[in-house]
Design an enzyme around this catalytic site. Structure first.
Site, PDB file in Angstrom:
ATOM      1  N   SER A  14      -1.547  -6.146   8.045  1.00  0.00           N
ATOM      2  CA  SER A  14      -2.133  -6.333   6.751  1.00  0.00           C
ATOM      3  C   SER A  14      -1.032  -6.602   5.754  1.00  0.00           C
ATOM      4  CB  SER A  14      -3.254  -5.570   6.486  1.00  0.00           C
ATOM      5  OG  SER A  14      -2.836  -4.381   6.560  1.00  0.00           O
ATOM      6  N   ASP A 187       1.945   0.940  -6.084  1.00  0.00           N
ATOM      7  CA  ASP A 187       0.809   0.837  -6.788  1.00  0.00           C
ATOM      8  C   ASP A 187      -0.413   1.887  -6.333  1.00  0.00           C
ATOM      9  OD1 ASP A 187       0.287  -0.345  -4.320  1.00  0.00           O
ATOM     10  OD2 ASP A 187      -0.145  -2.263  -5.127  1.00  0.00           O
ATOM     11  N   HIS A 190       0.744   0.185  -1.791  1.00  0.00           N
ATOM     12  CA  HIS A 190       1.814  -0.642  -1.075  1.00  0.00           C
ATOM     13  C   HIS A 190       3.006   0.081  -1.419  1.00  0.00           C
ATOM     14  CE1 HIS A 190      -1.382  -3.721  -1.845  1.00  0.00           C
ATOM     15  NE2 HIS A 190      -1.244  -3.889  -0.646  1.00  0.00           N
TER      16      HIS A 190
END
Length: 256
Positions: A14, A187, A190
């Site tokens: 992902s 963040d 990530h």
């Protein structure tokens, strides 16, 4: 395709995979480490869960491909582990289905060839405070907790142990770092450059210790066009040349 042919590594997952060439990402670091040794291909898909991954397995990894990867590094779980939305929409995948999906991915990768190896990355932790503070009118409420991350991480690790697949426990590895909550993320979810360094270190440890023949650790793999040449830089003696094929002085970290 271009030659000469090199072993093929595929990163499949992902956003942590898709973004692995940004922010000093782990994909970029691995590509540098394996330069002239292996070709690394990125198959990362922002926002994806294991359910979508299973749907495209035959397209990403066709079993009749002329060349099969030597190594597949797989990461899914962060989006799966998000709390379910009341609408039934969204990336959440119930834990039993997640386990089944990851089993399907593992079985498919193992079936590609007798020499194809796999490393799975478990779900890392998150910085919950930052996630709660990142409110936006674009998204509905995002439920991302370390309790859920740990459940999916442990399930991935257990499955890999059952299937004899190498696995990196990112949930534990990140938390060994001082101030990991702030150091490892851009963040809250990530990966920062520091977070990516942990991923690289853990992957290289697996590759170094794996009893695979041939070895896929970078120091054990041949360099392409590594022969001495009269066209290399001339040494201080003015009579010989210096072969730069294996120089690594430019790297911030001298990886083992």
């Amino acid at each position: 395709m271009v030659g000469p042919a090199r072993p093929l590594f595929v990163l499949f997952g992902s956003s942590i995979v898709q973004m692995s060439y940004d922010h000093g990402g782990w994909g970029a670091i691995l590509s540098d480490i394996y330069s002239r040794r292996a070709d690394i291909l990125l198959r990362g898909y922002f926002g994806w869960n294991s359910r979508r991954a299973v749907e495209v397995l035959d397209q990403v990894f066709p079993k009749d491909a002329a060349v099969q990867p030597s190594l597949v590094i797989v990461y899914f779980g962060g989006n799966d582990s998000m709390g379910p939305h009341s609408s039934g929409l969204g990336p959440h995948v119930p834990l039993p289905e997640y386990i089944d999906n990851m089993r399907k991915i593992a079985s498919h990768v193992k079936s590609l060839s007798a020499s194809t190896r796999a490393i799975f990355l478990s779900c890392p932790p998150v910085n919950e405070a930052i996630i709660r503070g990142n409110t936006s009118g674009i998204f509905s409420e995002i439920v991302r907790t370390n309790e859920l991350c740990q459940q999916y991480s442990e399930a991935c690790i257990k499955l890999c142990q059952e299937m004899d697949i190498k696995v990196v426990d990112l949930f534990t590895a990140f938390q060994k770092t001082d101030d990991w909550l702030n150091a490892c993320f851009t963040d809250g979810i990530h990966l920062s450059a520091e977070g990516s360094k942990i991923v690289v270190e853990e992957i290289l440890k697996v590759l170094r210790e794996a009893d695979w023949k041939p070895s896929l650790h970078w120091k054990s793999m041949p360099l392409e066009f590594a022969e001495d040449s009269p066209y290399d830089l001339v040494a201080a003696d003015g009579k010989t040349t210096l072969n730069p094929s294996s120089w690594t002085f430019y790297r911030e970290i001298q990886w083992d």
